[in-house]
Design an enzyme around this catalytic site. Structure first.
Site, PDB file in Angstrom:
ATOM      1  N   LYS A 204      11.696  -3.169   5.247  1.00 10.48           N
ATOM      2  CA  LYS A 204      10.339  -3.385   5.779  1.00 10.48           C
ATOM      3  C   LYS A 204      10.142  -2.362   6.882  1.00 10.48           C
ATOM      4  O   LYS A 204      10.596  -2.537   8.009  1.00 10.48           O
ATOM      5  CB  LYS A 204      10.241  -4.810   6.344  1.00 10.48           C
ATOM      6  CG  LYS A 204       8.865  -5.432   6.260  1.00 10.48           C
ATOM      7  CD  LYS A 204       7.824  -4.876   7.177  1.00 10.48           C
ATOM      8  CE  LYS A 204       7.852  -5.196   8.620  1.00 10.48           C
ATOM      9  NZ  LYS A 204       6.902  -4.319   9.358  1.00 10.48           N
ATOM     10  N   GLU A 280      19.557  -4.613  16.775  1.00 15.52           N
ATOM     11  CA  GLU A 280      19.589  -3.462  17.691  1.00 15.52           C
ATOM     12  C   GLU A 280      18.259  -3.486  18.431  1.00 15.52           C
ATOM     13  O   GLU A 280      17.218  -3.221  17.826  1.00 15.52           O
ATOM     14  CB  GLU A 280      19.708  -2.143  16.906  1.00 15.52           C
ATOM     15  CG  GLU A 280      20.970  -1.986  16.100  1.00 15.52           C
ATOM     16  CD  GLU A 280      22.193  -1.719  16.945  1.00 15.52           C
ATOM     17  OE1 GLU A 280      22.076  -1.621  18.183  1.00 15.52           O
ATOM     18  OE2 GLU A 280      23.274  -1.612  16.354  1.00 15.52           O
ATOM     19  N   CYS A 315      14.909   4.029  22.294  1.00 14.93           N
ATOM     20  CA  CYS A 315      15.574   2.813  22.789  1.00 14.93           C
ATOM     21  C   CYS A 315      16.554   3.150  23.910  1.00 14.93           C
ATOM     22  O   CYS A 315      16.709   2.386  24.857  1.00 14.93           O
ATOM     23  CB  CYS A 315      16.282   2.101  21.648  1.00 14.93           C
ATOM     24  SG  CYS A 315      17.405   3.165  20.739  1.00 14.93           S
ATOM     25  N   GLU A 414      11.060  -2.594  29.720  1.00 15.89           N
ATOM     26  CA  GLU A 414      11.064  -1.433  28.827  1.00 15.89           C
ATOM     27  C   GLU A 414       9.617  -0.988  28.608  1.00 15.89           C
ATOM     28  O   GLU A 414       8.812  -1.746  28.065  1.00 15.89           O
ATOM     29  CB  GLU A 414      11.707  -1.787  27.486  1.00 15.89           C
ATOM     30  CG  GLU A 414      11.806  -0.570  26.576  1.00 15.89           C
ATOM     31  CD  GLU A 414      12.403  -0.888  25.208  1.00 15.89           C
ATOM     32  OE1 GLU A 414      11.993  -1.894  24.600  1.00 15.89           O
ATOM     33  OE2 GLU A 414      13.264  -0.116  24.753  1.00 15.89           O
TER      34      GLU A 414
END
Ligand code: NAD
Length: 512
Positions: A204, A280, A315, A414
């Protein structure tokens, strides 16, 4: 049979003009695959819905893409299960799987310019950076193809009257849900080991970057992956992603994305069949600069690249810069000078260091954090504004805040954009405390010439990876992943194969 976009008649693109020609051919003359890939067929979504994917550097619509939902997920899971049970792939010899995956890597290499271009157009990253991603993606598929027929099981040291065998088996149906910031590379990190281990994989892709995954589906078919072993369901997280995560017949969710969605996926697993969830997730990585570094110009260049590479949509972005106070003022000036050289440009220009933000929502989110940083009292030293290239697009220049303190949102959350938060520290103890004072634990950087200090601090950093005197040195042979709320698994290296297989212990009685 697919045709590479660059052929002897259309040589390898090197300049902005070359890439523009290829982009025009790709988007206007050559049909982009926009349908879902289910059970070896390219099909519209069962409900007929589509979503629009837009080039954020120009605002132009690239394509209308099939928007899958629960019905498509159900069909894909059934096909994946049939494929798995048939044993055509799952029980094929490792050497047989290796041959197909090596063919896939070869096809990806032959089509790497097209794949790189698709990612650049879809999510705004500089095309040279996309080409680097392709090298990573292809290397990953090759690595797992080459590994899988060289792994042995174990014979346990039991008594003579029995034989204890430890075997590795594929999990079954793996749903891979991936983000948009490195679309094809994140995909390869997931599907390489999952397919090599013998699983059926349903991918996906992010709704913000679906195009390269659908092109990859064409290549997997050409490489000879059997029916139902690899499928692609474009669409939204809350529809098709959620349906996969709640499925009673998916054995593993392999996820890369935000921590918030990762938490939801664990809940979905608990609400359904307790499928394995391998995550992750996000980061807010500290990059710690000690005053004893020899070449501060070089260190500053790396510190700037650590946050501004890929527009900060990384990331492991080095988004928290921790600088020893004795050199802080001079060092921040050097970072500002480096940032000045990293301004955004046309993603198709091979000289651009930064491209566009992925979409309007992300653009607004980053600008909102910048406004919060100013309101919270941090000192804005560079950037901070929306910009455009050639009068178009969703760009933000390199942004640097100094004087950031513990409680500020820009220092804790973040942002996933080109925003650097600079903290000062006086002692090694304070540096370690600040570095570890985060919900995340994905990456940490440490710059020093003192080997004793390097080892002391490295041991104390709570982080899945520590970069010593570099930022983001990478190789397929080294595991990648985080601790704390950055995740619970590892991509890359032999260790990632472990995520996609179960151990089976076999007891054989010999003394009967
Ligand atoms: P996201 O979590 O919003 O989306 C990731 C994927 O999950 C997308 O495909 C999305 O459609 C899907 N999704 C969203 N909601 C879902 C739901 N309820 N059920 C099932 N699927 C759902 O993340 P993003 O914005 O695409 O990517 C940015 C994030 O990814 C950042 O937090 C970044 O740090 C993280 N990331 C982590 C790594 C790593 O290796 N640790 C690598 C790249 C990106």
């Amino acid at each position: 049979m697919t045709m590479p976009l660059s052929t002897p008649e259309t040589p390898i693109p090197e300049t902005l003009a070359d890439w523009q020609v290829l982009a025009k051919r790709l988007t206007t003359e050559q049909r982009l695959e926009t349908r879902a890939y289910i059970d070896d067929a390219f099909v519209d979504a069962a409900g007929g819905a589509t979503f629009t994917t837009v080039n954020p550097a120009t605002g132009e619509t690239l394509a209308e893409v099939a928007s899958c939902d629960a019905a498509d997920a159900e069909a894909a899971v059934a096909a994946a299960r049939r494929a798995f049970e048939s044993g055509e792939w799952s029980r094929r010899s490792p050497a047989g799987r290796k041959a197909v995956l090596l063919k896939l890597a070869e096809l990806m290499e032959a089509n790497q310019h097209e794949l790189a271009l698709l990612d650049s157009l879809d999510m705004g990253k500089p095309v040279n950076s996309s080409l680097g991603d392709m090298a990573g993606a292809i290397g990953c598929i090759r690595h797992h193809a080459e590994s899988i027929d060289k792994l042995y099981g174990e014979v346990a040291p039991t008594g003579e009257e029995s034989l204890g065998l430890v075997m590795r088996e594929p999990l079954g149906v793996v749903a891979s849900i991936v983000p948009w910031n490195f679309p094809l590379m994140m995909t390869a990190w997931k599907i390489g080991p999952a397919l090599a281990a013998g699983n059926s994989v349903i991918l996906k892709p992010s709704e913000k970057s679906p195009l390269s995954a659908l092109r990859l589906a064409e290549l997997t078919r050409e490489a000879g992956l059997s029916r139902g072993v690899f499928q692609v369901l474009p669409g939204f997280g809350h529809t098709v992603g959620k349906a996969l995560a709640l499925s009673m017949d998916v054995d593993c969710l392999a996820f890369t994305g935000s921590t918030g969605v990762g938490k939801q996926l664990m809940q979905y697993a608990g609400q359904s069949n307790l499928k394995k969830v391998f995550l992750e997730c996000g980061g807010k990585s500290p990059n710690v600069i000690f005053a004893d570094c020899k070449d501060l110009d070089r260190v500053a260049e790396h510190a700037a690249a650590a946050i501004f590479h890929n527009q900060g949509e990384v990331c492991i972005a080095g988004s928290r810069l921790l600088v020893e106070n004795t050199i802080r003022e001079a060092f921040v000036d050097k970072v500002l000078a480096a940032a000045e050289r990293m301004q955004p440009g046309d993603p198709l220009d091979p000289d651009s260091f930064m491209g566009a933000m992925v979409d309007q929502a992300q653009h607004e989110r980053v600008l909102d954090y910048i406004r919060r940083g100013v309101a919270e009292g941090a000192t804005l030293r560079a950037g901070g504004e929306a910009t455009q290239v050639e009068g178009k697009g969703l760009f933000i220049g390199p942004t640097v805040f100094d004087g950031v303190t513990d409680g500020m949102a820009i220092g804790r959350e973040e942002i996933f954009g080109p925003v650097l938060a600079v903290f000062g520290f006086d002692t090694e103890e304070e540096a370690v405390r600040l570095a570890n004072d985060s919900d995340y634990g994905l990456a940490a950087g440490l710059w020093s010439q003192d080997i004793d200090r390097i080892m002391r601090v490295t041991r104390r950093l709570r982080s899945g990876q520590v970069f010593v005197n570099n930022w983001a040195d990478m190789d397929q042979t080294v595991p990648f992943g985080g601790v704390k709320q950055s995740g619970n698994g590892r991509d890359k290296s032999h260790h990632s194969l472990e995520e996609y297989s179960d151990l089976k212990s076999v007891w054989m009685t010999l003394a009967v």
